[in-house]
Design an enzyme around this catalytic site. Structure first.
Site, mmCIF file in Angstrom:
data_model
loop_
_atom_site.group_PDB
_atom_site.id
_atom_site.type_symbol
_atom_site.label_atom_id
_atom_site.label_comp_id
_atom_site.label_asym_id
_atom_site.label_seq_id
_atom_site.Cartn_x
_atom_site.Cartn_y
_atom_site.Cartn_z
ATOM 1 N N GLU A 69 -66.524 81.304 -13.972
ATOM 2 C CA GLU A 69 -66.958 81.483 -15.363
ATOM 3 C C GLU A 69 -66.197 80.548 -16.295
ATOM 4 O OE1 GLU A 69 -69.564 83.205 -16.036
ATOM 5 O OE2 GLU A 69 -69.724 83.908 -13.975
ATOM 6 N N ASP A 109 -68.783 76.004 -9.623
ATOM 7 C CA ASP A 109 -68.241 76.313 -8.293
ATOM 8 C C ASP A 109 -67.148 75.321 -7.905
ATOM 9 O OD1 ASP A 109 -69.784 78.522 -7.800
ATOM 10 O OD2 ASP A 109 -71.315 77.466 -6.642
#
Length: 368
Positions: free
Chosen positions: A278, A360
């Site tokens: 996030e 990611d």
């Protein structure tokens, strides 16, 4: 039946056909790979869990196919049955033509068109989710959520609609610029106010207790330059066993939110990795970029609506005279736009996928 009628019909039916075809393609792929756990997750996923995920995916796929056909029929009935112009005439004769009355008409149509979807939503929650052990909500809570949504739409959406319609009187031909500015201001205000005023109406937020997890997550924030005011737990478990994590707010009001189900399901290093993903969105400036894209898209949208509101051919295929103006232009555009922008969704998904991979990669690098 003119050209616009066939274009609208083609967009609606075409979208449904492609949706169903993609669903079947996905189903075929899942069935072809159901025999063994994929190599990418073989080390962290038990065969029983994978088998359950396959069955869950297939069940959701079947429901989605039914829902696509059902929603398409509802939309076609709404657009071509003559109900919308009849209801407009009745509503205007009963309540007048003021901006509040016309905003009420748009709200009433939206409410009526949402009703056919309730049985499908109910089935998804209390049959499909229940069958796979994900549902934890009660009938009372489910209906209360919908009632709260209606009240909020009345309290916030109705005045906003009235202001957008009033901008036609204020600004004349340039009303769409003012309408865009009004809606953008509203959206920015909601980004700040929703976490404090609206989200607590649906969920309970409590500070993450002192301990190693809290220190680990705040430490990650300090290491990455992501300064959050606090870390909070959200009682997502009262509705579902699904889990998530996100951050809300800006600047000094920014806070990290974890579903309580996520904390129950993952270890502390795994939770830190989820938060790092996030934070990756924040560090890569994905959110400002998407907000700019949203603002430009909304600007173009209001311009297109202002142009269509002057075109009689846009109204007549759906039973209107073409003199109703901005109110009906907003309504018809709202009902049809999803069928048109659907064809751009592969590009938007590619963009979203790229951002997810970047987040990611950032998380992997941050976590070592």
């Amino acid at each position: 039946m003119g050209f616009v009628f066939w274009v609208a019909l083609g967009l609606i039916v075409g979208k449904a056909a492609v949706d169903i075809s993609l669903g079947r393609l996905n189903r075929k792929h899942v069935l072809a790979n159901r025999a063994r756990v994929p190599e990418a997750v073989a080390g962290v996923m038990e065969p029983e869990a994978y088998a359950k995920s396959v069955e869950y995916t297939l069940a959701k796929n079947r429901l989605a196919q039914v829902e696509t056909v059902y929603d398409t029929c509802v939309l076609l009935l709404a657009l071509f049955s003559g109900f919308l112009p009849w209801f407009f005439g009745w509503f205007k004769s009963a309540f007048g033509g003021s901006v509040w009355a016309m905003a009420g008409y748009l709200f009433a149509v939206g409410f009526l068109l949402s009703l056919p979807g309730l049985p499908v939503s109910w089935y998804a929650q209390f049959r499909l989710e229940q069958r796979f052990g994900f549902n934890t909500t009660t009938q009372k809570l489910w209906w209360m959520d919908r009632l709260k949504g209606i009240v909020l739409a009345l309290a916030l959406g109705l005045p906003l609609l009235a202001l957008v319609l009033k901008s036609v009187d204020w600004a004349g031909p340039n009303w769409w610029i003012w309408a865009w500015a009004l809606v953008m201001t509203f959206q920015l205000l909601m980004l700040v106010l929703a976490p404090a005023l609206i989200m607590p109406l649906f969920n309970k937020f409590t500070p993450l207790p002192e301990g190693t997890l809290r220190e680990r997550l705040l430490g990650l924030g300090r290491r990455t330059g992501f300064h959050a005011r606090n870390v909070q737990l959200m009682d997502g478990s009262k509705r579902s066993r699904h889990s998530n994590a996100f951050f809300t707010g800006f600047g000094r009001w920014r806070k990290i939110v974890l579903f309580d189900t996520l904390v129950q399901q993952l270890s502390e290093p795994e939770l830190e990795a989820v938060l790092a993903h996030e934070i990756g969105h924040y560090k890569k400036r994905h959110i400002p970029k998407m907000m700019i894209f949203s603002a430009v898209s909304l600007f173009v949208t209001f311009y297109v609506i202002s142009w269509l509101a002057r075109q009689k051919w846009f109204f007549t295929p759906f039973g209107f005279s073409g003199t109703e103006g901005i109110v009906i232009a907003l309504l018809l555009f709202g009902l049809l736009s999803g069928c048109a922008t659907f064809w751009l969704s592969p590009l938007l998904h590619l963009w979203s996928r790229r951002y997810e991979y970047q987040a990611d990669r950032y998380a992997a690098e941050t976590m070592g």
